[in-house]
Design an enzyme around this catalytic site. Structure first.
Site, PDB file in Angstrom:
ATOM      1  N   CYS A  44       0.852  -1.187   0.000  1.00 49.76           N
ATOM      2  CA  CYS A  44       0.000   0.000   0.000  1.00 49.76           C
ATOM      3  C   CYS A  44       0.896   1.249   0.000  1.00 49.76           C
ATOM      4  O   CYS A  44       2.127   1.149   0.095  1.00 49.76           O
ATOM      5  CB  CYS A  44      -0.874  -0.006   1.255  1.00 49.76           C
ATOM      6  N   HIS A  73       5.107  -5.274   8.915  1.00 50.44           N
ATOM      7  CA  HIS A  73       5.055  -6.656   9.394  1.00 50.44           C
ATOM      8  C   HIS A  73       5.297  -7.642   8.258  1.00 50.44           C
ATOM      9  O   HIS A  73       4.418  -8.409   7.886  1.00 50.44           O
ATOM     10  CB  HIS A  73       3.719  -6.918  10.094  1.00 50.44           C
ATOM     11  N   CYS A  94       2.612   6.619   8.257  1.00 50.38           N
ATOM     12  CA  CYS A  94       1.715   6.680   7.097  1.00 50.38           C
ATOM     13  C   CYS A  94       0.721   7.835   7.260  1.00 50.38           C
ATOM     14  O   CYS A  94       0.125   8.010   8.327  1.00 50.38           O
ATOM     15  CB  CYS A  94       0.947   5.359   6.972  1.00 50.38           C
ATOM     16  N   GLU A 132       0.531   0.443  15.978  1.00 45.45           N
ATOM     17  CA  GLU A 132      -0.305   1.558  15.512  1.00 45.45           C
ATOM     18  C   GLU A 132      -1.331   1.953  16.574  1.00 45.45           C
ATOM     19  O   GLU A 132      -1.574   3.138  16.806  1.00 45.45           O
ATOM     20  CB  GLU A 132      -1.015   1.174  14.208  1.00 45.45           C
ATOM     21  N   THR A 143      -6.113   1.298  11.531  1.00 47.49           N
ATOM     22  CA  THR A 143      -6.520   1.370  10.123  1.00 47.49           C
ATOM     23  C   THR A 143      -6.670   0.015   9.443  1.00 47.49           C
ATOM     24  O   THR A 143      -7.248  -0.074   8.371  1.00 47.49           O
ATOM     25  CB  THR A 143      -5.491   2.177   9.316  1.00 47.49           C
ATOM     26  N   SER A 150       1.081  -9.701  10.767  1.00 50.54           N
ATOM     27  CA  SER A 150       0.477  -8.592  10.023  1.00 50.54           C
ATOM     28  C   SER A 150      -1.023  -8.547  10.278  1.00 50.54           C
ATOM     29  O   SER A 150      -1.756  -9.487   9.953  1.00 50.54           O
ATOM     30  CB  SER A 150       0.760  -8.783   8.530  1.00 50.54           C
ATOM     31  N   ASN A 180      -3.392  -6.552   8.933  1.00 49.15           N
ATOM     32  CA  ASN A 180      -4.278  -6.476   7.759  1.00 49.15           C
ATOM     33  C   ASN A 180      -4.369  -7.833   7.066  1.00 49.15           C
ATOM     34  O   ASN A 180      -5.424  -8.234   6.592  1.00 49.15           O
ATOM     35  CB  ASN A 180      -3.841  -5.350   6.815  1.00 49.15           C
ATOM     36  N   SER A 200       1.661  -5.540   3.319  1.00 49.26           N
ATOM     37  CA  SER A 200       3.111  -5.450   3.546  1.00 49.26           C
ATOM     38  C   SER A 200       3.862  -6.575   2.840  1.00 49.26           C
ATOM     39  O   SER A 200       5.032  -6.821   3.127  1.00 49.26           O
ATOM     40  CB  SER A 200       3.398  -5.477   5.059  1.00 49.26           C
TER      41      SER A 200
HETATM   42  S1  SF4 Z   1      -2.437  -0.264   5.561  1.00 53.29           S
HETATM   43 FE1  SF4 Z   1      -1.451   1.079   7.081  1.00 53.29          FE
HETATM   44  S2  SF4 Z   1       0.454   1.684   6.092  1.00 53.29           S
HETATM   45 FE2  SF4 Z   1      -0.890   0.928   4.459  1.00 53.29          FE
HETATM   46  S3  SF4 Z   1      -1.936   2.752   3.631  1.00 53.29           S
HETATM   47 FE3  SF4 Z   1      -3.235   1.833   5.233  1.00 53.29          FE
HETATM   48  S4  SF4 Z   1      -2.692   2.960   7.100  1.00 53.29           S
HETATM   49 FE4  SF4 Z   1      -1.047   3.290   5.618  1.00 53.29          FE
END
Ligand code: SF4
Length: 408
Positions: free
Chosen positions: A53, A83, A148, A178, A244, A314, A316, A377
């Protein structure tokens, strides 16, 4: 979107070709259907959006450039930059040292730092307390800050809510870098408490409704509320922001639940709910939204299994795994090396936090249909290696060149 200078080895010409073609055909990113790589006996459905990202590419560019431009200097990262084990190991090989582990435990004491050293702040951002410590040593943190902008957006939103005298409920994993950073930036402006999931939100609501004695709050939410939090006063006006990378649907459900609690408790309606509940719908990160939406697109596909690639810590990526698990046997792997053979795969069980080996993960029937995605990531080169490894098990498959014709 800005283009970043990311080490060539993380890119994949195969994946870039597919992504570019999809971008040309769908400029406004409205289409979440997967891309089919049809090798004949094996069909791989690649998610519409996955991989690095904005925030990750920005952090990688700054970190690698910092190493190149500062030979001979001591360079530290506060903790893992992102991560992903491959990227973190590459930085370590270039001499970058990590000051803390991902939970904030000290690996190198701050007393070992001196003013001339470089400390890179990772994409997750950091706490105000750590920023202060580094500044006191004389370290220039602004120059090497890779926080970020989408994380900063959450901090700004929390600040705006705080100005309107709302307390902040952070939906996040309390130990995640975060969330610790967001908590710190929020707590300086407003009473703040962290909830991990809906169960904890329901418990928090019992304090709002007065169904539980206030003193219990300080035990149940120990370590997750700001200093001086007054449970009887500070839960009367609230707003929700999130880490996020949480599951978007979870954050929305938590916000909706708390909103309804406030409506019932204070006899409000949609028209005057703002008296007690701040509208914070816009704190989701674009990449989280796109990657999760792309997985919903994958789930509409008939398939035999799903493979999700990314670092095991990680956040996400783990949410993409959770979504896939709702419908398919799902294998969470960090690289192609985890596919041990055509019969066996080593994968991470995020519920038990253990590695498991599964035998006969590929069905006997043909064609085998595999859903594939990766976290924000994970380098595309790792996904390409996974595709090539999977295809290598199916003799007589179409060649990569043939399959790629429609994307060129
Ligand atoms: S996943 Fe985290 S690092 Fe990537 S754009 Fe979204 S807020 Fe930013």
């Amino acid at each position: 979107m800005k283009k970043f200078n990311v080490p060539f080895g993380y890119r994949s010409s195969l994946i870039s070709t597919i992504k570019n073609k999809r971008k040309q055909n769908d400029k406004y990113k409205k289409d979440f259907t997967p891309s089919l790589l049809n090798f004949g006996q094996v069909q791989i459905y690649l998610a519409r959006h996955f991989g690095f990202c904005y925030g990750v590419e920005n952090a990688i560019e700054i970190s690698f450039r910092t190493v190149e431009e500062n030979p001979g200097k001591k360079i530290y990262l506060l903790s893992e930059m992102i991560h992903n084990p491959l990227v973190n190991d590459d930085l370590k090989k270039r001499g970058v040292q990590f000051l803390m582990d991902t939970k904030g435990n000290e690996a190198i004491p701050f007393s070992a730092l001196s003013a001339g050293d470089i400390v890179i702040i990772p994409a997750f951002g950091t706490t105000l307390e750590i920023e202060e410590q580094l500044k006191n040593i004389g370290i220039e943190i602004e120059k090497y800050d890779t926080t970020c902008p989408f994380v900063e957006k959450v901090w700004n939103r929390a600040e705006a809510i705080a100005k309107n005298k709302y307390s902040i409920v952070v939906h996040g994993k309390p130990q995640h870098e975060e969330t610790r950073a967001t908590f710190s930036h929020s707590a300086v402006n407003s009473p703040t408490v962290v909830v991990t999931d809906m169960n904890e939100t329901i418990e928090l609501a019992k304090f709002i409704k007065g169904e539980k004695p206030a003193k219990d709050f300080y035990v149940e939410f120990a370590g997750r509320f700001s200093e001086g939090f007054n449970v009887e006063e500070d839960l009367q006006r609230i707003g929700v922001v999130n880490q996020t990378t949480m599951l978007a649907s979870d954050t929305q459900a938590i916000a909706d639940y708390l909103k309804n609690v406030m409506i019932e408790k204070y006899n409000l309606t949609e028209d005057n709910i703002e008296e007690r509940f701040a509208d914070t719908r816009d704190t989701l990160c674009y990449a989280t939204y796109e990657n999760q939406s792309a997985v919903y697109g994958l789930l509409n596909t008939e398939a035999d299994l799903a493979v999700v690639v990314g670092g095991y810590n990680s956040s996400n990526t783990s949410h993409l795994v959770e979504l896939c698990e709702e419908k398919f046997p799902t294998y969470f792997i960090k690289s192609a090396d985890e596919i041990l053979s055509s019969k066996e795969i080593r994968h991470y069980n995020l519920h038990k936090h253990t590695l498991s080996d599964t035998i006969s993960f590929l069905p006997e029937k043909k064609p085998v249909k595999i859903l594939l995605t990766s976290g924000a990531s994970c380098p595309d080169a790792v996904v390409e290696a996974v595709i090539k490894k999977l295809v290598s098990f199916f003799k007589g498959s179409k060649s990569m060149e043939e399959v790629m014709k429609e994307f060129v």
